[in-house]
Design a protein around this motif. Structure first.
Motif, short mmCIF file in Angstrom:
data_model
loop_
_atom_site.label_atom_id
_atom_site.label_comp_id
_atom_site.label_asym_id
_atom_site.label_seq_id
_atom_site.Cartn_x
_atom_site.Cartn_y
_atom_site.Cartn_z
N ARG A 2 -41.76 44.71 28.07
CA ARG A 2 -42.76 45.11 29.31
C ARG A 2 -42.91 43.79 30.06
NH1 ARG A 2 -45.26 47.22 24.68
NH2 ARG A 2 -47.18 45.57 24.99
N ASP A 3 -44.19 43.42 30.23
CA ASP A 3 -44.64 42.28 30.80
C ASP A 3 -45.17 41.06 29.98
OD1 ASP A 3 -46.87 43.59 30.02
OD2 ASP A 3 -48.02 43.30 31.89
N LEU A 4 -44.47 41.13 28.83
CA LEU A 4 -45.08 40.24 27.61
C LEU A 4 -44.18 38.99 27.54
CD1 LEU A 4 -46.29 42.68 25.11
CD2 LEU A 4 -47.62 41.57 26.83
N GLN A 5 -44.35 38.04 27.09
CA GLN A 5 -43.33 36.95 26.81
C GLN A 5 -43.53 36.84 25.06
OE1 GLN A 5 -44.35 33.05 28.59
NE2 GLN A 5 -42.50 33.35 29.82
N VAL A 6 -42.29 36.87 24.56
CA VAL A 6 -42.15 36.65 22.99
C VAL A 6 -41.38 35.43 22.48
CG1 VAL A 6 -41.44 37.75 20.93
CG2 VAL A 6 -42.53 39.29 22.87
N VAL A 7 -42.09 34.80 21.72
CA VAL A 7 -41.01 33.43 21.51
C VAL A 7 -40.68 33.67 19.99
CG1 VAL A 7 -41.50 30.91 20.81
CG2 VAL A 7 -42.54 31.94 22.76
N ILE A 8 -39.33 33.76 19.83
CA ILE A 8 -38.75 33.79 18.38
C ILE A 8 -38.16 32.26 18.36
CG2 ILE A 8 -37.23 34.95 16.87
CD1 ILE A 8 -39.63 36.80 17.57
N ASP A 9 -38.30 31.67 17.14
CA ASP A 9 -37.85 30.34 17.12
C ASP A 9 -37.55 30.05 15.79
OD1 ASP A 9 -37.43 27.65 17.86
OD2 ASP A 9 -39.32 27.07 18.22
N GLU A 10 -37.27 28.80 15.49
CA GLU A 10 -37.17 28.64 14.17
C GLU A 10 -37.78 27.34 13.76
OE1 GLU A 10 -34.66 29.39 11.65
OE2 GLU A 10 -33.77 31.11 12.58
N PRO A 11 -37.92 26.79 12.41
CA PRO A 11 -38.76 25.66 12.11
C PRO A 11 -37.92 24.48 12.62
CG PRO A 11 -38.36 27.25 10.36
CD PRO A 11 -37.76 27.75 11.34
N ILE A 12 -38.61 23.44 12.74
CA ILE A 12 -37.95 22.05 13.11
C ILE A 12 -36.81 21.70 12.22
CG2 ILE A 12 -38.69 19.66 13.35
CD1 ILE A 12 -41.36 20.46 14.39
N PRO A 21 -42.00 32.77 15.12
CA PRO A 21 -41.40 32.97 13.70
C PRO A 21 -40.16 32.93 14.09
CG PRO A 21 -42.30 35.02 15.06
CD PRO A 21 -42.94 33.84 15.85
N SER A 22 -39.29 32.95 12.99
CA SER A 22 -37.83 33.07 12.99
C SER A 22 -37.14 34.41 13.00
CB SER A 22 -37.17 32.49 11.57
OG SER A 22 -37.48 33.35 10.63
N PRO A 23 -36.09 34.69 13.64
CA PRO A 23 -35.65 36.04 13.73
C PRO A 23 -36.12 37.03 12.37
CG PRO A 23 -34.18 34.56 14.71
CD PRO A 23 -35.27 33.66 14.08
N THR A 24 -35.70 36.34 11.33
CA THR A 24 -35.83 37.35 9.94
C THR A 24 -37.38 37.48 9.67
OG1 THR A 24 -35.79 35.25 8.76
CG2 THR A 24 -33.61 36.62 9.02
N GLU A 25 -38.12 36.61 10.13
CA GLU A 25 -39.69 36.70 10.13
C GLU A 25 -40.14 37.87 10.79
OE1 GLU A 25 -41.00 32.08 8.33
OE2 GLU A 25 -40.95 32.60 10.62
N ALA A 26 -39.45 37.51 12.13
CA ALA A 26 -39.91 38.68 13.08
C ALA A 26 -39.67 39.80 12.91
CB ALA A 26 -39.34 38.49 14.50
N ALA A 27 -38.35 40.15 12.02
CA ALA A 27 -38.03 41.63 11.67
C ALA A 27 -39.09 41.94 10.67
CB ALA A 27 -36.50 41.45 10.97
#
Length: 126
Positions: A2-12, A21-27
């Motif tokens: 939609r019109d949202l920004q989502v950040v999926i990332d990994e820990p440093i 969150p990481s992809p698996t955490e997001a799942a």
């Protein structure tokens, strides 16, 4: 999305910037969120007040794939959700909401179709 920004990332420590969150955490978060949203929709449709809801999750996660040690066919062999409802509704009512939610939660269906042993328990709490 939609019109949202989502950040999926990994820990440093895994090469990310830790901005999300990481992809698996997001799942896992998606499964919990879908259970919550679809559960509330079904409860409204059935005329059942869920009261205050919290969801606990426990997952078996085979990290070998994300660590690139070897290819894994089933990264999440088992997931158990406990949907805790502080409500005046009966346990039978909660079981009805749970059965209906299992029919319509798209993310739960994805995990189940992948072979994950998915257990979702709807529990009346005091």
């Amino acid at each position: 999305m939609r019109d949202l920004q989502v950040v999926i990332d990994e820990p440093i420590e895994r090469g990310g910037t830790n901005l999300g969150p990481s992809p698996t955490e997001a799942a896992m978060a998606s499964l919990i969120a879908c259970t919550n949203v679809v559960g509330h929709k079904n409860a409204r449709r059935l005329g059942i007040d869920l009261g205050e809801v919290t969801i606990d999750a426990a997952a078996k996660f085979d990290r070998r794939g994300v660590l690139m040690e070897e290819e894994i066919d089933l990264p999440f062999p088992a997931i158990a959700l406990t949907v805790n409802c502080t409500t005046s509704a009966s346990q039978q009512d909660l079981d009805r909401v749970g059965a209906e939610t299992a029919k319509y939660c798209a993310i739960a269906k994805l995990f189940a179709a992948a072979g994950t042993d998915l257990t979702v328990n709807w529990v009346k709490t005091d």
